[in-house]
Design an enzyme around this catalytic site. Structure first.
Site, mmCIF file in Angstrom:
data_model
loop_
_atom_site.group_PDB
_atom_site.id
_atom_site.type_symbol
_atom_site.label_atom_id
_atom_site.label_comp_id
_atom_site.label_asym_id
_atom_site.label_seq_id
_atom_site.Cartn_x
_atom_site.Cartn_y
_atom_site.Cartn_z
ATOM 1 N N LYS A 1 -40.385 24.948 -60.820
ATOM 2 C CA LYS A 1 -40.357 23.547 -61.256
ATOM 3 C C LYS A 1 -39.581 23.479 -62.564
ATOM 4 C CE LYS A 1 -44.607 22.062 -59.051
ATOM 5 N NZ LYS A 1 -44.682 23.208 -58.138
ATOM 6 N N ARG B 1 -53.581 18.669 -56.329
ATOM 7 C CA ARG B 1 -52.712 17.946 -55.380
ATOM 8 C C ARG B 1 -53.104 18.271 -53.937
ATOM 9 N NH1 ARG B 1 -48.768 18.923 -59.413
ATOM 10 N NH2 ARG B 1 -47.976 20.793 -58.416
ATOM 11 N N GLN C 1 -38.171 13.969 -51.561
ATOM 12 C CA GLN C 1 -39.473 13.429 -51.143
ATOM 13 C C GLN C 1 -39.267 12.154 -50.320
ATOM 14 O OE1 GLN C 1 -40.021 13.230 -55.245
ATOM 15 N NE2 GLN C 1 -41.713 14.685 -55.362
ATOM 16 N N ARG D 1 -34.932 20.820 -48.943
ATOM 17 C CA ARG D 1 -36.275 20.855 -48.356
ATOM 18 C C ARG D 1 -36.784 19.401 -48.356
ATOM 19 N NH1 ARG D 1 -40.610 23.084 -52.312
ATOM 20 N NH2 ARG D 1 -39.676 25.104 -51.866
ATOM 21 N N LYS E 1 -48.959 5.269 -45.341
ATOM 22 C CA LYS E 1 -48.641 6.499 -44.591
ATOM 23 C C LYS E 1 -47.597 6.245 -43.497
ATOM 24 C CE LYS E 1 -50.698 10.035 -41.586
ATOM 25 N NZ LYS E 1 -49.697 11.073 -41.830
ATOM 26 N N GLY F 1 -43.983 14.113 -50.320
ATOM 27 C CA GLY F 1 -44.138 13.746 -51.729
ATOM 28 C C GLY F 1 -45.603 13.756 -52.118
ATOM 29 N N ALA F 2 -45.905 14.356 -53.282
ATOM 30 C CA ALA F 2 -47.301 14.622 -53.630
ATOM 31 C C ALA F 2 -47.755 13.986 -54.943
ATOM 32 C CB ALA F 2 -47.506 16.138 -53.702
ATOM 33 N N HIS G 1 -46.972 19.763 -42.493
ATOM 34 C CA HIS G 1 -47.950 20.308 -41.536
ATOM 35 C C HIS G 1 -48.272 19.278 -40.473
ATOM 36 C CE1 HIS G 1 -48.657 21.559 -45.731
ATOM 37 N NE2 HIS G 1 -48.498 22.746 -45.202
ATOM 38 N N ASP H 1 -38.548 22.855 -56.738
ATOM 39 C CA ASP H 1 -39.556 21.866 -56.336
ATOM 40 C C ASP H 1 -39.231 20.535 -57.011
ATOM 41 O OD1 ASP H 1 -40.905 23.900 -55.054
ATOM 42 O OD2 ASP H 1 -42.528 24.047 -56.525
ATOM 43 N N MET H 2 -39.634 19.430 -56.375
ATOM 44 C CA MET H 2 -39.415 18.129 -57.005
ATOM 45 C C MET H 2 -40.738 17.611 -57.552
ATOM 46 S SD MET H 2 -37.069 16.159 -57.951
ATOM 47 C CE MET H 2 -35.579 16.379 -56.970
HETATM 48 P P1 FDA Z 1 -50.019 14.987 -44.106
HETATM 49 O O1 FDA Z 1 -50.512 14.937 -45.506
HETATM 50 O O2 FDA Z 1 -49.958 13.699 -43.315
HETATM 51 O O3 FDA Z 1 -50.848 16.063 -43.317
HETATM 52 C C1 FDA Z 1 -50.708 16.331 -41.933
HETATM 53 C C2 FDA Z 1 -51.765 17.317 -41.508
HETATM 54 O O4 FDA Z 1 -51.550 18.564 -42.141
HETATM 55 C C3 FDA Z 1 -53.188 16.946 -41.935
HETATM 56 O O5 FDA Z 1 -53.803 16.115 -40.983
HETATM 57 C C4 FDA Z 1 -53.851 18.287 -42.052
HETATM 58 O O6 FDA Z 1 -54.188 18.787 -40.780
HETATM 59 C C5 FDA Z 1 -52.740 19.158 -42.601
HETATM 60 N N1 FDA Z 1 -52.740 19.179 -44.080
HETATM 61 C C6 FDA Z 1 -51.853 18.579 -44.895
HETATM 62 N N2 FDA Z 1 -52.124 18.846 -46.198
HETATM 63 C C7 FDA Z 1 -53.202 19.639 -46.177
HETATM 64 C C8 FDA Z 1 -53.966 20.254 -47.183
HETATM 65 N N3 FDA Z 1 -53.679 20.118 -48.481
HETATM 66 N N4 FDA Z 1 -55.030 20.998 -46.809
HETATM 67 C C9 FDA Z 1 -55.353 21.160 -45.509
HETATM 68 N N5 FDA Z 1 -54.666 20.594 -44.511
HETATM 69 C C10 FDA Z 1 -53.621 19.848 -44.827
HETATM 70 N N6 FDA Z 1 -44.390 17.811 -52.658
HETATM 71 C C11 FDA Z 1 -43.667 17.393 -53.732
HETATM 72 O O7 FDA Z 1 -43.861 16.280 -54.224
HETATM 73 N N7 FDA Z 1 -42.700 18.220 -54.265
HETATM 74 C C12 FDA Z 1 -42.426 19.443 -53.743
HETATM 75 O O8 FDA Z 1 -41.540 20.150 -54.257
HETATM 76 C C13 FDA Z 1 -43.174 19.875 -52.615
HETATM 77 N N8 FDA Z 1 -42.947 21.087 -52.032
HETATM 78 C C14 FDA Z 1 -43.576 21.411 -50.850
HETATM 79 C C15 FDA Z 1 -43.254 22.590 -50.189
HETATM 80 C C16 FDA Z 1 -43.807 22.860 -48.945
HETATM 81 C C17 FDA Z 1 -43.431 24.121 -48.235
HETATM 82 C C18 FDA Z 1 -44.713 21.929 -48.346
HETATM 83 C C19 FDA Z 1 -45.287 22.169 -46.989
HETATM 84 C C20 FDA Z 1 -45.079 20.799 -49.023
HETATM 85 C C21 FDA Z 1 -44.541 20.530 -50.277
HETATM 86 N N9 FDA Z 1 -44.903 19.395 -50.985
HETATM 87 C C22 FDA Z 1 -44.169 19.022 -52.094
HETATM 88 C C23 FDA Z 1 -46.125 18.642 -50.600
HETATM 89 C C24 FDA Z 1 -45.809 17.485 -49.686
HETATM 90 O O9 FDA Z 1 -45.118 16.493 -50.385
HETATM 91 C C25 FDA Z 1 -47.114 16.873 -49.096
HETATM 92 O O10 FDA Z 1 -47.897 16.381 -50.134
HETATM 93 C C26 FDA Z 1 -47.938 17.848 -48.256
HETATM 94 O O11 FDA Z 1 -47.133 18.710 -47.522
HETATM 95 C C27 FDA Z 1 -48.827 17.078 -47.266
HETATM 96 O O12 FDA Z 1 -48.018 16.355 -46.374
HETATM 97 P P2 FDA Z 1 -47.805 16.738 -44.814
HETATM 98 O O13 FDA Z 1 -46.362 16.568 -44.520
HETATM 99 O O14 FDA Z 1 -48.349 18.075 -44.536
HETATM 100 O O15 FDA Z 1 -48.539 15.580 -44.037
#
Ligand code: FDA
Length: 279
Positions: free
Chosen positions: A78, A260, A141, A162, A179, A166-167, A205, A112-113
């Site tokens: 970061k 997060r 994001q 990537r 969503k 977004g978190a 995921h 990372d963002m």
């Molecule tokens: P969503 O949140 O809708 O989840 C879909 C399903 O995945 C859920 O129903 C559950 O089954 C599973 N799941 C998701 N999150 C989970 C958790 N924490 N624990 C358990 N199960 C979970 N963000 C950002 O702002 N800057 C960044 O640089 C990055 N980098 C990054 C790298 C990688 C490799 C990943 C996978 C993610 C990130 N993120 C990120 C985080 C991203 O923005 C996001 O917040 C999470 O991936 C959750 O979103 P999903 O796409 O998984 O979908």
């Protein structure tokens, strides 16, 4: 809190260890399952020059060990971890030494963002280093309104991206809040990357975000997922011949990352409470 004896049982689902060697042993197990790695030395929002330099040195140490072990791993960093809030030039110099070290071992630095105030400055650093050395990856994001234009620009420059949802908590004028809107934009941006981008990473995921990439050539992109999340899906995709990379965080500054992960999925709070109670 971060160093307390409560921490380890609490965090071990999402954090691969306190030390580099603990994380590397997790990485070797992941690698044995045919999964690629991006190793993240935890840290962010650094306010002192010495802390920024110490973070850079820790990331250099992880690159050195990746090279020695021949692991198929990149590093994720970061910009606020290596000094952006202290001095942009210091941050750039730190980032450049990491990218040069990654280049020397055939690896890559993934930036990372963080929250939207950092997007312009992060992309500026990534684009400069892409021109100088290559071996970088930007993160975009899907919740931000600006992301379509950012991806068009990165695609034109052939910077690998990537894509994640977004978190961070973002205001209405900068980010989709619902969503369905974030998901809709994710699918649209994923297609933009898969059709025009340079080896994108689909980081999610969510089965509905994974599906649109499936028909694209398997060597043209990779899926990325977080350590400890949807291991079943990681395995399944590898079994189907897709490239999967797992983001492996380690170190003592786990608190913001961990929070997060809890915020993304309220069910995780119950999971953590159960494991604290020994259930
Ligand atoms: P969503 O949140 O809708 O989840 C879909 C399903 O995945 C859920 O129903 C559950 O089954 C599973 N799941 C998701 N999150 C989970 C958790 N924490 N624990 C358990 N199960 C979970 N963000 C950002 O702002 N800057 C960044 O640089 C990055 N980098 C990054 C790298 C990688 C490799 C990943 C996978 C993610 C990130 N993120 C990120 C985080 C991203 O923005 C996001 O917040 C999470 O991936 C959750 O979103 P999903 O796409 O998984 O979908």
């Amino acid at each position: 809190m971060e160093n307390s004896s409560f921490a380890k049982p609490l965090t071990r689902r999402f954090i691969a260890g306190n030390t580099l060697e603990e994380a590397l042993s997790a990485c070797q197990k992941i690698h044995a399952q045919g999964i690629l790695i991006t190793l993240d030395y935890l840290g962010e929002s650094v306010t002192l020059r010495q802390e920024a330099i110490a973070s850079r040195d820790s990331c250099l140490a992880s690159l050195r060990r990746i090279g020695e072990l021949g692991l198929p791993a990149t590093v994720s960093i970061k910009v606020t971890q290596i000094g952006l809030d202290v001095d942009e030039q210091l941050c750039f110099e730190n980032a450049r030494s990491l990218v040069q070290a990654a280049h020397a071992i055939g690896s890559r630095v993934e930036f990372d963002m963080e929250s939207s105030d950092y997007v312009d400055r992060t992309l500026r650093i990534v684009e400069r280093l892409h021109e100088e050395c290559g071996c970088v990856r930007a993160v975009i994001q899907a919740y931000l309104h600006r992301s379509e234009a950012d991806i068009a620009d990165l695609n034109r420059r052939k910077v690998p991206v990537r894509l994640c949802k977004g978190a961070y908590a973002e205001p209405l004028e900068r980010a989709f809040q619902a969503k369905e809107q974030v998901d809709g934009n994710y699918v649209k941006l994923a297609k933009q990357l898969l059709e025009e981008g340079a080896y994108p990473a689909i980081a999610t995921h969510d089965d509905n975000m994974i599906a649109p990439a499936r028909p694209f050539p398997k060597d043209g992109f990779e899926y990325q997922m977080l350590y400890g999340v949807r291991r079943d899906l990681q395995q399944r995709l590898v079994g189907e011949g897709y490239r999967v990379r797992v983001y492996v965080p380690y170190g003592e500054a786990w608190y913001p990352y961990f929070m997060r992960r809890l915020a993304e999925r309220p069910a995780n709070v119950l999971f953590i409470l159960r494991s604290m109670l020994g259930g």
